[in-house]
Design an enzyme around this catalytic site. Structure first.
Site, PDB file in Angstrom:
ATOM      1  N   ASP A 143     -36.874   1.476  -1.108  1.00 58.00           N
ATOM      2  CA  ASP A 143     -35.667   1.807  -0.331  1.00 58.00           C
ATOM      3  C   ASP A 143     -34.391   1.692  -1.171  1.00 58.00           C
ATOM      4  O   ASP A 143     -33.349   2.230  -0.794  1.00 58.00           O
ATOM      5  CB  ASP A 143     -35.534   0.883   0.889  1.00 58.00           C
ATOM      6  CG  ASP A 143     -36.771   0.886   1.768  1.00 58.00           C
ATOM      7  OD1 ASP A 143     -37.553   1.843   1.688  1.00 58.00           O
ATOM      8  OD2 ASP A 143     -36.962  -0.092   2.533  1.00 58.00           O
ATOM      9  N   ASP A 167     -32.394  -0.715  -1.414  1.00 54.14           N
ATOM     10  CA  ASP A 167     -31.311  -1.180  -0.540  1.00 54.14           C
ATOM     11  C   ASP A 167     -30.970  -2.667  -0.712  1.00 54.14           C
ATOM     12  O   ASP A 167     -30.389  -3.273   0.183  1.00 54.14           O
ATOM     13  CB  ASP A 167     -31.666  -0.899   0.936  1.00 54.14           C
ATOM     14  CG  ASP A 167     -32.914  -1.646   1.398  1.00 54.14           C
ATOM     15  OD1 ASP A 167     -33.618  -2.218   0.542  1.00 54.14           O
ATOM     16  OD2 ASP A 167     -33.177  -1.658   2.619  1.00 54.14           O
TER      17      ASP A 167
END
Ligand code: F6P
Length: 368
Positions: free
Chosen positions: A147, A149
């Site tokens: 991801d 993130d």
């Protein structure tokens, strides 16, 4: 900082969803620790679950040979075992019962004589690790996730491989889009962050890129598809994040994993959109959800290199006594950040991200 000579034995675990490059980190940590510093290395099975259940085994040099290019993790992983909130059963209504078993987990680490635990994982793993620090365990974090993130690091390993996989999928699906003059939607993972979709969408030349950070407008989306079919090309390729949502609307939830620290699993927005586009445009539309294909397979050379650098740096940190911090890459340089700064936080795509700006400038619709 001078070498911390009292280090003798370290543990390593992989937590959260698997991702390409985990084995490359395990290899780098184990080989650097043994060859450079004469440390003993123990592998914890299935992430924090193995620490809670005392499933811990020695890792020798030979155990980590020939794993650099392998996907997954030789140690196994779990994204349902947070020691601070561990599911120990169900009540009569079938709801999970949680207990804090942190002391048990830390006790197992102590019994095995672990001086430090290297925790390779995403924000959930960093949260779990930071809470164990409060129970007296020293940790070092290594940032993993497709991801991309995690806070305070420009990049996580696994991301590059997932971008390549998703890009290849777009390349393949474009042929059907073009041959059948369809609107083809390709749904990508990433939870609430659009990094994977933005990068794969840009690399795969998607005509529309929908990310969670920018709410979409279905009417505008339909208008773009119709406009393309009339004036430009008779098809539209849409890269859509699993976390994309209409402006002011909600995400599409695939399932709720109650035992998991982050229980919501997203998925299905491409199917919803495909229906809406078919109805709104009378164009034929199809959705493909890439799913766990993006997490599997051999890591790219870039991810192997990054994972190797991260793993080696984690051991350097341990030897410097720089504990309870996570390895990070900032501006192309390896550095460290406090693990508590990373825990329970997500790094989203900023609206002035250069790739986002470039995509817009080139006529790509972001759905708004
Ligand atoms: O965080 C990695 C990730 O693959 C996300 O992109 C996705 O939302 C989630 O994990 C899926 O989790 P699971 O493997 O539990 O379905």
């Amino acid at each position: 900082m001078s070498e911390c000579t009292n280090m003798k034995r370290i543990g390593v675990l992989t937590g959260g969803g698997d991702c390409p490059g985990l084995n490359a980190v395990i290899r780098a940590v184990t080989k650097s620790a043994i060859a450079e510093h004469g440390l003993e290395v123990l592998g914890i099975e299935d992430g924090f679950l193995g620490l809670i259940e005392n499933r811990i085994r020695p890792l020798r040099f030979s155990d980590v040979s020939n794993i650099l290019d392998q996907g997954g993790t030789i140690l196994g992983t779990s994204n349902k075992a947070d020691p601070a909130r561990f599911c120990v059963g169900q009540d009569r209504k079938g709801s999970p019962i949680f207990e804090d078993v942190s002391d048990r987990a830390v006790g197992h680490a102590r019994d095995r004589g672990l001086d430090v635990l290297v925790c390779i994982g995403g924000d959930g793993t960093m949260s779990g690790a930071s809470r164990l620090v409060g129970h007296g365990l020293s940790v070092v974090g290594v940032p993993k996730t497709i991801d991309n993130d995690l806070m305070h690091t420009d990049v996580t390993f696994g991301f590059d491989t997932a971008v390549s996989t998703a890009t290849e999928a777009l390349d393949r699906i474009r042929t059907t889009a073009s041959s059948h003059h369809r609107v083809m939607l390709v749904e990508m993972m990433g939870r609430n962050a659009g990094w994977l979709t933005l990068h794969a969408g840009a690399a795969g030349g998607a005509d529309v890129i929908l990310i969670p950070e920018i709410g979409y407008d279905v009417e505008k989306l339909c208008a773009r598809c119709v406009d393309r079919s009339r004036h430009h090309k008779a098809y539209t390729l849409v890269a859509v994040s699993e976390g994309a949502k209409p402006a002011g609307g909600e995400v599409v939830v695939d399932r709720v994993v109650h035992e998991s620290p982050d229980p919501i699993r997203l998925g299905g927005v491409s199917e919803v959109l495909s229906e809406q586009i078919s109805e709104g445009t009378q164009l034929e539309s199809r959705a493909t959800i890439l799913g766990h294909v993006q997490r599997g397979g051999r890591p790219t050379a870039h991810d192997r290199v990054l994972a190797t650098q991260f793993g080696h740096h984690a051991v350097e940190m341990i030897m410097r006594g720089e504990l309870n911090r996570m390895v990070a890459m900032q501006g192309g340089r390896l550095t460290t950040v406090s693990i508590t700064e990373v825990a329970d936080r997500q790094r989203l795509v900023p609206l002035d991200d250069p790739l986002l700006t470039a995509s817009r400038a080139m006529g790509v619709s972001m759905g708004d």
